[in-house]
Design a protein around this motif. Structure first.
Motif, PDB file in Angstrom:
ATOM      1  N   LEU A  94       0.833  -1.189   0.000  1.00 47.43           N
ATOM      2  CA  LEU A  94       0.000   0.000   0.000  1.00 47.43           C
ATOM      3  C   LEU A  94       0.875   1.248   0.000  1.00 47.43           C
ATOM      4  CD1 LEU A  94      -2.749  -1.052   2.582  1.00 47.43           C
ATOM      5  CD2 LEU A  94      -2.919  -1.044   0.071  1.00 47.43           C
ATOM      6  N   TRP A 143       3.481   3.386  -8.550  1.00 52.82           N
ATOM      7  CA  TRP A 143       2.067   3.060  -8.433  1.00 52.82           C
ATOM      8  C   TRP A 143       1.587   3.472  -7.044  1.00 52.82           C
ATOM      9  CZ3 TRP A 143      -1.553   0.063 -11.412  1.00 52.82           C
ATOM     10  CH2 TRP A 143      -1.110  -0.219 -12.711  1.00 52.82           C
ATOM     11  N   ARG A 177      -1.388   2.675  -4.293  1.00 55.00           N
ATOM     12  CA  ARG A 177      -2.482   1.779  -3.919  1.00 55.00           C
ATOM     13  C   ARG A 177      -3.059   2.222  -2.581  1.00 55.00           C
ATOM     14  NH1 ARG A 177       1.735  -1.703  -5.026  1.00 55.00           N
ATOM     15  NH2 ARG A 177       1.765  -2.421  -7.201  1.00 55.00           N
ATOM     16  N   ARG A 187     -10.273  -1.280  -8.167  1.00 58.77           N
ATOM     17  CA  ARG A 187      -9.985  -2.600  -8.726  1.00 58.77           C
ATOM     18  C   ARG A 187     -11.060  -3.602  -8.363  1.00 58.77           C
ATOM     19  NH1 ARG A 187      -4.286  -5.936  -8.584  1.00 58.77           N
ATOM     20  NH2 ARG A 187      -5.132  -7.933  -9.273  1.00 58.77           N
ATOM     21  N   LEU A 209     -10.329  -1.454  -2.902  1.00 62.81           N
ATOM     22  CA  LEU A 209      -8.925  -1.357  -3.272  1.00 62.81           C
ATOM     23  C   LEU A 209      -8.797  -0.509  -4.531  1.00 62.81           C
ATOM     24  CD1 LEU A 209      -5.981  -2.170  -2.814  1.00 62.81           C
ATOM     25  CD2 LEU A 209      -6.390  -4.149  -4.296  1.00 62.81           C
ATOM     26  N   GLU A 241      -6.086   1.577  -7.183  1.00 62.87           N
ATOM     27  CA  GLU A 241      -4.693   1.646  -7.600  1.00 62.87           C
ATOM     28  C   GLU A 241      -4.597   2.284  -8.973  1.00 62.87           C
ATOM     29  OE1 GLU A 241      -2.980  -2.236  -7.832  1.00 62.87           O
ATOM     30  OE2 GLU A 241      -4.531  -3.032  -9.136  1.00 62.87           O
TER      31      GLU A 241
END
Length: 731
Positions: free
Chosen positions: A22, A38, A40, A66, A71, A73
């Motif tokens: 994360l 990225w 998340r 997602r 979640l 991202e």
């Protein structure tokens, strides 16, 4: 994108290392080449999440949902280097906010703290563990840390994250078994607990924070984020001097919930601060002692079954009120002592029992870890981290709250492995004996650490056996307490006083035996709450005879106690002869003071305290054999006792004479020390001022005559009032 296995573990609340996935992370296959970043975020209940640049609020990317469980991202645009960011979240209910991300922050606790915690040697574990408001950069929040070495996942849950254990899963610092996280935007007053999975992945009941410094009022059980820790407070020189062996120490023991109540069930700290210190000081007491005020789930335990050792009970309002109460005591010249309970704790599911799925704080073997008397669990005194938790707590109260000392409860139950256990149902020590070496080491360490870090603060042991050296220094092989409650003196003398006076001649030794060992320890003479509960009745009703004799006996007993070597302790209500057994659910029966006999006992206790403080001979050598001399210990036939209290300096001696039958004794010759020609009454418990018959020697002076008696070269002739105690001083 994140691997499906990691996704499943995150959404199931079972990921062992959420900080690895994360927040901002480089693509795994391009990390060394400076690949894309990225972002998340696991935000169950969110509808959309935008990644913003901190400071400018510039939109960097909109994260994709997602899975419906929350979640999100997305790549961080073209960013290749880490940057400070915020998350703009639109929630399912239409609300929106901009937040710092808990997973943007690195490890919180320094390696040195973790190393000390792992070895159980951190002198102030409360500085590292628990909930601590901080500002990191420009972000305010709270650092949470908890010791749970056998858990497979720990999360902090609370009013700030919908009590959802997936939102703020913590980082494990493997070398110490400590889990930690900094949660932005959490503040003092927020509720929280810890959600743990055991080693097998089973969800445990939500746990309150062992180091919480504030907690909800029962029956609610959440911990509360407290304000930042106060700075250490050194005990002022005058307070340290007031705790010394040579000082007059007269303690007023109080159950804060039932001393005097306001409109609510419990008085607030501010209400108590306004009334209690002023009353105790006006009564001449030198110290207040509060029965345990640490947070506890059951009122009827009176605080002796605590589950929040670091939290002043919410029964009396927020912790800040307790700080004002401490200040009010000191402003009145009173020392403040707290009852402290390191012996055991209740097994409530939200507490320390089976904390991380194992017997972490308690002994695993019930022959060591279960207390039969109180249906509680016994701390594992042999575990370094548990000793650290307890020793740190003792220092916390003296150093951070400025209290003058601790009265340690149930020490005897800690010292012996066979305490209240029949043969075959206890585990011997490593040498095959009954002493608990681990508990002994804990108590010594606690006393040593307080001596080093809080010089001048004192500890008193409630210890009812003949264990040697309880108040001897640890350097001499003792436990290191400053004082020990004299339970033997209390039991013997109360049994004597409960006898009909016609039979007392046969029990005379119960009043004299205490002097055989009176100076083997630094003793406190306790008439505590334990003597007026569980069917034992009030002190007044322990006394034999009709109403007049009951009051006279009680006054005489108090005179005997204040004249006897040893510091003094009296439980609330007994200073005005409460006639009913103490009831923790009601305030003291103050209306009794409208009756002259009860008001008279109150005046007596005030005057006894005043005399005790004013006459060095009555206190300076309380714990020294040189301060005491029998004048007559053998007059069992008349139930008369007489002794001399002395000071090593220039202060004059004090003679104490007790006549413990209802028969007046005129012309009673008593040997007195040479060098003093005239003696006068300084206090007579039979005075009309206290409700007595007003017999005695108030009218004139007692002139010594050259008539040898009782080993003295001169003597005086007294009138001894019935059921009374006299204090005589040189004119």
């Amino acid at each position: 994108m994140l691997a499906q296995r990691d996704v499943d573990q995150l959404l199931g609340g079972r990921h062992a290392d959420p900080f690895a996935v994360l927040g901002l992370h480089a693509e795994a296959d391009m990390a060394e080449a400076g690949g894309r970043l990225w972002l998340r975020a696991l935000l169950p209940g969110a509808r959309s999440v935008d990644l913003l640049e901190a400071g400018s609020d510039k939109l960097v990317a909109s994260l994709k949902l997602r899975l419906p469980d929350g979640l999100f991202e997305a790549p961080a645009g073209r960013r290749r280097k880490r940057f400070d960011y915020r998350l703009r979240v639109c929630w399912g209910d239409g609300s929106e906010g901009v937040y710092a991300d808990a997973y943007a922050f690195g490890p919180q606790l320094p390696e040195q703290d973790l190393s000390l915690l792992a070895r159980g040697e951190h002198p102030r574990p409360f500085e590292a563990l628990g909930a601590h408001p901080l500002i990191l950069g420009d972000v305010a929040g709270v650092r949470f840390a908890v010791w749970a070495p056998n858990a497979s996942r720990v999360s902090v849950v609370g009013s700030f994250n919908g009590w959802d254990g997936r939102r703020h899963a913590m980082r494990r610092r493997h070398e110490s078994g400590v889990w930690e996280i900094f949660v932005p935007h959490v503040a003092a007053g927020d509720l929280y607990k810890f959600e743990l999975l055991d080693a097998g992945g089973q969800l445990l009941p939500l746990k309150a924070d062992p180091f919480a410094r504030a907690a909800q009022l029962r029956p609610d059980t959440a911990s509360i984020v407290a304000s930042a820790l106060s700075a250490p407070k050194a005990l002022p020189a005058e307070r340290a001097a007031a705790n010394a062996r040579s000082a007059p120490i007269s303690v007023y023991e109080v159950h804060a919930a039932s001393w005097r109540r306001g409109a609510a069930q419990f008085p607030t700290w501010d209400e108590l601060a306004e009334q209690l210190p002023a009353y105790a000081a006006e009564m001449g007491f030198t110290h207040l002692q509060l029965m345990p005020i640490s947070e506890h789930p059951f009122d009827g335990s009176w605080g002796y079954q605590t589950l929040g050792l670091y939290a002043p009970s919410a029964r009396f309002g927020p912790p800040e009120g307790f700080a004002r109460f401490v200040a009010a005591c000191h402003a009145r010249g009173l020392g403040l002592l707290l009852d402290w309970v390191p012996a055991h704790f209740p097994a409530d599911a939200h507490g320390l029992a089976n904390f991380d799925g194992t017997q972490l704080y308690e002994y695993a073997d019930p022959r060591e870890g279960f207390h039969r008397d109180w249906n509680t669990l016994i701390y594992n005194f042999g575990r370094n981290e548990v000793r650290q938790f307890l020793v740190g707590n003792a220092l916390y109260w003296t150093e951070r709250w400025g209290v003058d000392g601790l009265r340690v409860d149930a020490v005897a139950s800690m010292l012996y492995r066979d305490y209240s256990r029949p043969a075959g149902e206890w585990v011997p020590n490593s040498e095959g004996g009954r002493e608990n070496f681990e508990a002994i080491a804990l108590l010594r360490r606690m006393n040593e650490q307080l001596g080093q870090a809080s010089p001048g603060a004192i500890t008193m042991a409630e210890e009812s056996t003949s264990f040697p050296g309880v108040s001897a220094p640890t350097s001499a092989g003792g436990l290191g307490f400053h004082y020990k409650w004299n339970m033997g003196w209390m039991n013997d003398t109360l049994k004597y006083m409960q006898e009909d006076p016609v039979h007392r001649r046969w029990h005379h030794d119960k009043m004299t035996f205490g002097l055989v060992y009176a100076f083997s320890e630094n003793f406190v003479l306790p008439i505590s709450h334990d003597e007026v509960v569980h069917g034992k009745g009030a002190m007044l009703n322990k006394m034999p005879g009709d109403a007049w004799q009951k009051f006279a006996n009680l006054r005489a007993y108090y005179g005997f106690m204040w004249g006897h070597p040893g510091k003094k302790l009296l439980f609330m209500g007994q200073e005005f002869a409460q006639s009913s057994e103490w009831n923790h659910d009601a305030e003291l029966p103050w209306a009794l003071l409208e009756q002259p006999a009860h008001a008279g006992v109150q005046r007596l206790v005030r005057d006894l305290n005043t005399l005790y403080r004013a006459q060095p001979a009555l206190h300076r050598l309380d714990c020294e054999a040189a301060g005491f001399e029998w004048l007559d210990a053998a007059d069992a036939e008349h139930s008369v006792l007489a002794w001399l209290r002395k000071d090593e300096g220039s202060a004059p001696p004090v003679i104490v004479v007790s006549n413990l039958t209802p028969v007046p004794r005129h012309g009673y010759r008593l040997g007195v020390p040479a060098g003093y020609a005239i003696w006068t009454e300084a206090l007579n418990t039979d005075s009309a001022h206290y409700g007595g018959s007003n017999m005695g020697n108030q009218a004139g002076q007692l002139r010594a005559e050259p008539v040898a008696t009782q080993g003295q070269a001169q003597s005086i002739v007294l009138s001894l009032p019935p059921l009374a105690c006299l204090f005589l001083v040189p004119a």
